[in-house]
Design a protein around this motif. Structure first.
Motif, short mmCIF file in Angstrom:
data_model
loop_
_atom_site.label_atom_id
_atom_site.label_comp_id
_atom_site.label_asym_id
_atom_site.label_seq_id
_atom_site.Cartn_x
_atom_site.Cartn_y
_atom_site.Cartn_z
N GLN A 113 0.82 -1.22 0.00
CA GLN A 113 0.00 0.00 0.00
C GLN A 113 0.85 1.26 0.00
O GLN A 113 0.44 2.29 -0.51
CB GLN A 113 -0.95 0.00 1.19
N ALA A 114 2.05 1.18 0.56
CA ALA A 114 2.96 2.34 0.58
C ALA A 114 3.80 2.42 -0.69
O ALA A 114 4.62 3.32 -0.83
CB ALA A 114 3.86 2.27 1.81
N GLY A 115 3.61 1.47 -1.61
CA GLY A 115 4.30 1.53 -2.89
C GLY A 115 5.61 0.77 -2.97
O GLY A 115 6.33 0.88 -3.95
N TYR A 116 5.91 -0.04 -1.96
CA TYR A 116 7.13 -0.84 -1.98
C TYR A 116 6.86 -2.15 -2.72
O TYR A 116 5.78 -2.73 -2.61
CB TYR A 116 7.64 -1.13 -0.57
N TYR A 157 7.25 -22.06 7.36
CA TYR A 157 7.24 -20.60 7.31
C TYR A 157 6.31 -20.10 6.22
O TYR A 157 6.19 -20.70 5.15
CB TYR A 157 8.63 -20.04 7.00
N GLU A 158 5.71 -18.97 6.48
CA GLU A 158 5.08 -18.16 5.45
C GLU A 158 6.06 -17.01 5.25
O GLU A 158 6.54 -16.41 6.22
CB GLU A 158 3.73 -17.64 5.94
N ARG A 159 6.40 -16.72 4.00
CA ARG A 159 7.44 -15.71 3.79
C ARG A 159 7.22 -14.93 2.50
O ARG A 159 6.58 -15.42 1.57
CB ARG A 159 8.82 -16.34 3.79
N ILE A 160 7.77 -13.75 2.51
CA ILE A 160 7.76 -12.88 1.33
C ILE A 160 9.07 -12.11 1.30
O ILE A 160 9.81 -12.06 2.29
CB ILE A 160 6.59 -11.87 1.34
N HIS A 161 9.32 -11.51 0.16
CA HIS A 161 10.42 -10.55 0.06
C HIS A 161 9.79 -9.18 -0.17
O HIS A 161 8.82 -9.04 -0.89
CB HIS A 161 11.35 -10.89 -1.11
N VAL A 162 10.37 -8.20 0.49
CA VAL A 162 9.97 -6.82 0.28
C VAL A 162 11.26 -6.06 -0.02
O VAL A 162 12.32 -6.42 0.48
CB VAL A 162 9.21 -6.25 1.51
N TYR A 163 11.16 -5.06 -0.86
CA TYR A 163 12.34 -4.30 -1.29
C TYR A 163 12.29 -2.92 -0.68
O TYR A 163 11.27 -2.22 -0.80
CB TYR A 163 12.41 -4.26 -2.81
#
Length: 122
Positions: A87-90, A101-107
Motif C-alpha cells: 500500500q505504501a508503494g514498496y 514458514y510463510e514468507r515474502i520478500h519486500v524491497y
C-alpha cells in the motif's frame, strides 16, 4: 571460540536518502531509529532497532542494491507487513515455499531485498 550472535545487519544506501530509510524501516517495519555515535553520524545513514533486531544503513558512494544477498527477519504477521508495504508503494515478491514458514520478500526504497518470515504450525 564460538560465534554468539549477530549484533547487527548492515545494508547500503545512497547518500541523502535518510528520510526514505525512515519511512520504510520505521514506518513500515516498525523499527525505532537510534542515534548513531557522533564520530559515525557525519557519514550519513541511519540506525534502527527493536528488542531483537538491529539494522544499520550506511551510505555507499558507489551504491548498488543487494538484490540477492539479504537479511531475513522473523515477524509475527507477514501478511499485514506485506499489505502495508504494498500500500505504501514498496515492491513485494513471493518466493518458493519453505516448510514451517510463510514468507515474502519486500524491497526497501533503495532496492535492497528483505525477507520477512513468519513461523507457522501445521
Amino acid at each position: 571460540m564460538t560465534l554468539l550472535a549477530i549484533d547487527h545487519v548492515q545494508l547500503a544506501m545512497p547518500a541523502g536518502r535518510e528520510s526514505d530509510a525512515r519511512a520504510f524501516y520505521a514506518g513500515i517495519l516498525g523499527l525505532t531509529e537510534v542515534a548513531k555515535p557522533e564520530d559515525l553520524a557525519r557519514r550519513g545513514g541511519c540506525w534502527f532497532e527493536s528488542a531483537a533486531v538491529k539494522v544499520h544503513l550506511g551510505v555507499d558512494p558507489d551504491f548498488h542494491a543487494a538484490a540477492k544477498a539479504h537479511p531475513a527477519f522473523l515477524v509475527d504477521d507477514v501478511k499485514r507487513l506485506e499489505m502495508a508495504a504494498a500500500q505504501a508503494g514498496y515492491r513485494t515478491a513471493a518466493d518458493a515455499p519453505l516448510e514451517g514458514y510463510e514468507r515474502i520478500h519486500v524491497y526497501d526504497p533503495f532496492g535492497n531485498r528483505i525477507e520477512l518470515m513468519q513461523k507457522v504450525t501445521p
